[in-house]
Motif scaffolding. Structure first.
Motif, PDB file in Angstrom:
ATOM      1  N   ASP A  10       0.781  -1.245   0.110  1.00 17.35           N
ATOM      2  CA  ASP A  10      -0.084   0.042  -0.008  1.00 17.35           C
ATOM      3  C   ASP A  10       0.713   1.407   0.028  1.00 17.35           C
ATOM      4  OD1 ASP A  10       0.734  -0.776   2.717  1.00 17.35           O
ATOM      5  OD2 ASP A  10      -0.666   0.740   3.300  1.00 17.35           O
ATOM      6  N   ASN A  11       2.216   1.041   0.457  1.00 22.30           N
ATOM      7  CA  ASN A  11       3.080   2.323   0.335  1.00 22.30           C
ATOM      8  C   ASN A  11       3.667   2.348  -1.114  1.00 22.30           C
ATOM      9  OD1 ASN A  11       5.824   3.699   0.415  1.00 22.30           O
ATOM     10  ND2 ASN A  11       5.134   3.535   2.610  1.00 22.30           N
ATOM     11  N   ASP A  12       3.045   3.730  -1.707  1.00 21.67           N
ATOM     12  CA  ASP A  12       3.504   4.029  -2.955  1.00 21.67           C
ATOM     13  C   ASP A  12       4.807   4.008  -3.171  1.00 21.67           C
ATOM     14  OD1 ASP A  12       0.909   4.177  -3.856  1.00 21.67           O
ATOM     15  OD2 ASP A  12       0.842   6.442  -3.578  1.00 21.67           O
ATOM     16  N   GLY A  13       5.831   4.609  -2.251  1.00 23.11           N
ATOM     17  CA  GLY A  13       7.337   4.673  -2.588  1.00 23.11           C
ATOM     18  C   GLY A  13       7.771   3.400  -2.607  1.00 23.11           C
ATOM     19  N   ILE A  30       3.728  -7.078 -11.745  1.00 23.36           N
ATOM     20  CA  ILE A  30       2.319  -6.788 -11.694  1.00 23.36           C
ATOM     21  C   ILE A  30       2.045  -6.308 -10.276  1.00 23.36           C
ATOM     22  CG2 ILE A  30      -0.282  -7.308 -11.757  1.00 23.36           C
ATOM     23  CD1 ILE A  30       1.209  -9.871 -13.132  1.00 23.36           C
ATOM     24  N   THR A  31       1.465  -4.822 -10.099  1.00 23.40           N
ATOM     25  CA  THR A  31       1.335  -4.436  -8.880  1.00 23.40           C
ATOM     26  C   THR A  31      -0.016  -4.174  -8.427  1.00 23.40           C
ATOM     27  OG1 THR A  31       1.404  -2.023  -9.548  1.00 23.40           O
ATOM     28  CG2 THR A  31       3.475  -2.875  -9.041  1.00 23.40           C
ATOM     29  N   ALA A  32      -0.300  -4.251  -7.095  1.00 24.34           N
ATOM     30  CA  ALA A  32      -1.488  -4.047  -6.324  1.00 24.34           C
ATOM     31  C   ALA A  32      -1.644  -3.184  -5.181  1.00 24.34           C
ATOM     32  CB  ALA A  32      -2.319  -5.351  -6.165  1.00 24.34           C
ATOM     33  N   LYS A  33      -2.366  -2.511  -4.888  1.00 22.47           N
ATOM     34  CA  LYS A  33      -2.156  -1.586  -3.354  1.00 22.47           C
ATOM     35  C   LYS A  33      -2.553  -2.081  -2.279  1.00 22.47           C
ATOM     36  CE  LYS A  33      -2.159   2.933  -6.049  1.00 22.47           C
ATOM     37  NZ  LYS A  33      -2.873   4.232  -5.909  1.00 22.47           N
TER      38      LYS A  33
END
Length: 80
Positions: A10-13, A30-33
């Motif tokens: 969940d941390n964008d950085g 592949i990314t997910a929050k």
């Protein structure tokens, strides 16, 4: 072996830094929050990733909840 990975954070950085590093090493990322978004993406993929990098503390569905739901779905249960 697939060079595809699923990165959940969940941390964008942190997510963007890890994504860039993995892509430099030749992985398709592949990314997910959060766990909910990750499960949606996993269930829609035709080619599954070789591994999941998972943050444990996230909103909506945390890493523990994601892993529990992942293990209940035979198609994606074996992804470490």
């Amino acid at each position: 072996m697939s060079k595809k990975v699923l990165l959940i954070d969940d941390n964008d950085g942190i997510r963007e830094t890890l994504e860039a590093f993995l892509e430099m090493e030749g992985y398709l990322v592949i990314t997910a929050k959060d766990g909910e978004e990750a499960l949606e993406k996993l269930c829609s993929l035709t080619e599954l990733p070789a591994v999941v990098f998972l943050d444990l503390w996230m909103p909506r569905l945390d890493g523990f909840g994601f892993r529990s739901r992942q293990l209940a779905l035979p198609r994606i249960a074996d992804i470490p």
